[in-house]
Design an enzyme around this catalytic site. Structure first.
Site, short mmCIF file in Angstrom:
data_model
loop_
_atom_site.label_atom_id
_atom_site.label_comp_id
_atom_site.label_asym_id
_atom_site.label_seq_id
_atom_site.Cartn_x
_atom_site.Cartn_y
_atom_site.Cartn_z
N LYS A 255 19.98 -8.30 9.88
CA LYS A 255 19.79 -6.99 9.94
C LYS A 255 21.19 -6.24 9.66
O LYS A 255 22.12 -6.42 10.62
CB LYS A 255 19.20 -6.23 11.01
N ASP A 260 23.24 3.34 12.64
CA ASP A 260 21.93 3.77 12.86
C ASP A 260 21.87 4.86 13.80
O ASP A 260 21.99 4.97 14.99
CB ASP A 260 21.27 2.65 13.60
N LYS A 267 18.92 9.94 17.16
CA LYS A 267 19.24 9.16 18.39
C LYS A 267 19.98 10.38 19.33
O LYS A 267 20.80 10.91 18.81
CB LYS A 267 20.02 8.02 18.34
N ASP A 278 25.18 -1.99 14.54
CA ASP A 278 23.62 -2.36 14.43
C ASP A 278 23.55 -3.37 12.97
O ASP A 278 22.51 -3.72 12.47
CB ASP A 278 22.86 -1.19 13.81
N GLU A 339 14.00 1.44 11.69
CA GLU A 339 14.31 1.26 10.41
C GLU A 339 14.52 -0.34 10.11
O GLU A 339 14.48 -0.64 9.13
CB GLU A 339 15.64 1.98 9.98
N ARG A 341 13.09 -2.94 10.99
CA ARG A 341 11.96 -3.85 10.69
C ARG A 341 11.52 -3.78 9.13
O ARG A 341 11.13 -4.50 8.32
CB ARG A 341 10.61 -3.62 11.77
N1 BES Z 1 18.94 -0.38 16.27
C1 BES Z 1 18.00 -0.11 17.16
C2 BES Z 1 17.77 -0.83 18.31
C3 BES Z 1 19.12 -0.86 19.34
C4 BES Z 1 19.00 -0.18 20.34
C5 BES Z 1 19.77 -2.03 19.31
C6 BES Z 1 20.02 -0.21 21.33
C7 BES Z 1 20.77 -1.91 19.98
C8 BES Z 1 21.02 -1.37 21.31
C9 BES Z 1 16.68 0.16 16.31
O1 BES Z 1 16.86 0.58 14.95
C10 BES Z 1 16.10 1.07 17.03
O2 BES Z 1 16.41 2.29 16.96
N2 BES Z 1 14.68 0.58 17.62
C11 BES Z 1 13.83 1.61 18.16
C12 BES Z 1 12.40 1.34 17.89
C13 BES Z 1 11.17 2.27 18.14
C14 BES Z 1 11.30 3.66 17.41
C15 BES Z 1 10.14 1.49 18.03
C16 BES Z 1 14.17 1.49 19.69
O3 BES Z 1 14.48 0.55 20.30
O4 BES Z 1 13.98 2.60 20.33
ZN ZN Z 2 18.74 -0.11 14.17
MN MN Z 3 17.03 2.67 14.75
#
Ligand code: BES
Ligand code: ZN
Ligand code: MN
Length: 490
Positions: A255, A260, A267, A278, A339, A341
């Protein structure tokens, strides 16, 4: 970094000298010193304990006594921690040359000792500080090493050299991951991938907007729509001499989200600050590729890395959009922050079609949920093939880049079905429950019958609580693990 194998430490060096508890030090003068320090309760030879002696015997700069406890209690994690401490302490003394004594008990850890010392010397701020602070950081890093005690043990010498090579690549990976998005953008990785292709003689293919449209990668393009920088799908195809291109390759997918922000599911403060990290999955697999010739891996190996930002803006994709994928399945965007996935799904179905892989392993900072479940010491491991999972897990145990298997229950997979479209990218309402598993379930939709493992590195890819040989920020997690995995397949 240079390394020289010698019989005794040279005059101008700073010496790291391991001492075991309940065991005499071979060097008589040092033995007396250690006994006196023990009596004075200054140095008890506890594992990882250090004591600096200025102007020690046989060296102009000094000796760092490194406690190692009892030899039988040593393992990879505590050896690396101990030599990480010694490496950092050595750096602070600005040595012209670092001399490391490796006694017989430690010969089998030569690689880990080299890795820990080189990793401990990484200076994340060195590219950015100016003036005196920069000079100080530069001086803090060890420039050349000398190793004594290995005698004619060539296997140990080679292991030490290999450890240096691996750790130097890991340090560069950490630097790339730590580099902010104004510098480490898609352009940056296009240039890096060209350099890597040249360096390892791999076939390079970079697909940008026009090609990605032709390939119907509308969810990858969707994630990219809020960014002024084009999406890049970068493929490196490594097939060393003597290996046939017809050999079904192992494909590594990473990835590569440059930043992000979450998109319109923006966020909040507290969650956005680290999101330049990320891209850690993509950087890990690109870095692994660089190691393949150095490790003499004679196998067909491909890496596929989708790079893009995930931002907001006039063109950015929105919750409720329904997008088609390269595979043909349709996806309802329920959360623009899920995003990873999407871009992995596209990259994986492309890899399956194009390379007919023997196996796919993907690395991704995919879910906060995985970090909540496992913290920064374990990555989440998912997959559809027992042997693949077992091989990855044992490579993780050997390198202390630990993996913990998590389940994909059928009911979790069902939750990724869309209301209107075939799939949705996030469950709405309970998306935080088993979030890592649901992310993995979504990705599995794009794998078909190919052997596949997914490693969610959201926890260990970066840290605020570094190990002794680490620094805060990116850890380079996955590079040492994948290197060992590849070596074990040889
Ligand atoms: N890049 C994030 C995941 C992440 C969070 C990595 C904290 C490292 C530290 C990912 O793209 C994300 O935002 N995931 C969401 C998924 C959810 C919306 C289903 C998450 O983890 O909240
Ligand atoms: Zn992400
Ligand atoms: Mn994300």
């Amino acid at each position: 970094m240079e390394v020289l194998f010698a019989n005794k430490p040279s005059e101008n060096s700073l010496l790291v000298y391991p001492v075991f508890a309940k065991k005499k030090v071979a060097d008589l003068a040092l033995n007396k010193l250690v006994a006196r320090l023990a009596a004075a309760k200054e140095f008890a030879c506890k594992i990882g304990q250090t004591f600096f002696v200025l102007n020690g015997e046989g060296s102009s700069q000094g000796i760092i006594l490194l406690g190692l406890g009892e030899a039988k209690e040593l393992d990879v994690p505590n050896i690396m921690d101990a030599f990480g401490t010694a490496g950092k302490s050595a750096g602070n003394h600005h040595p012209a040359k670092l001399s490391i004594f490796i006694p017989e008990e430690l010969h089998k850890y030569a690689q880990e000792i080299a890795e820990a010392i080189v990793l401990s010397n990484y200076q994340p701020a060195a590219p950015y500080k100016t003036g005196e602070s920069q000079t100080e950081l530069r001086e803090n890093s060890i420039k050349s090493m000398e190793v004594t005690g290995l005698g004619k043990n060539e296997a140990a010498q080679n292991a030490f050299r290999k450890g240096i090579q691996i750790a130097e690549i890991v340090n560069e990976a950490r630097m790339w991951v730590n580099t902010p998005p104004n510098i480490a953008n898609t352009d940056f990785f296009r240039r890096k991938s060209k350099e890597i292709a040249r360096e390892i003689h791999a076939k390079l293919k970079i697909l940008r907007r026009r090609k990605l449209r032709k390939l119907n990668m509308w969810t990858f393009l969707g994630v990219n729509r809020g960014s002024p920088d084009e999406a890049h799908l970068i493929t490196l195809d490594y097939c060393p001499k003597g290996v046939s291109r017809d050999e079904a390759p192992t494909v590594l997918v990473g990835k590569g989200v440059i930043f992000d922000a979450g998109g319109y599911n923006l966020k909040p403060r507290g969650s956005i600050e680290d999101m330049h990290l990320d891209k850690a999955g993509a950087v890990a697999v690109l870095s692994l590729m660089r190691l393949l010739p150095k490790l003499g891996i004679k196998k067909h190996i491909v890496c596929v890395t989708p790079f893009t930002e995930n931002l907001i803006g006039q063109n950015a994709y929105k919750p409720s959009e329904i997008l088609k994928t390269h595979l043909g399945k349709t996806v309802e965007i329920t959360n623009t922050d899920a995003e990873g996935r999407l871009i992995l799904g596209e990259a994986i179905s492309y890899a399956v079609e194009k390379f007919k892989p023997a196996a796919i392993v993907d690395l991704a900072t995919l879910t906060g949920a995985c970090m909540i479940a496992l913290g920064d010491r374990y990555a989440g491991l998912f997959g559809n093939d027992k042997a693949l999972i077992e091989n990855l897990r044992s490579a993780g145990d050997e390198t202390d880049e630990l993996l913990w298997q998590l389940p994909i229950h059928k009911d979790y997979a069902d939750k990724m079905k869309g209301q209107f479209a075939d799939l949705r990218n996030s469950e709405t309402g309970s998306e935080r429950f088993a979030g890592a598993s649901k992310g993995a379930a979504f990705i599995r939709e794009f794998v078909g019958k190919t052997k596949w493992a997914h490693i969610d590195i959201a926890g260990p890819a970066f840290t605020t609580d570094p190990k002794k040989y680490e620094q805060k920020g990116a850890t380079g997690f996955g590079v040492r693990l994948l290197a060992r995995f590849m070596e074990n397949l040889k």
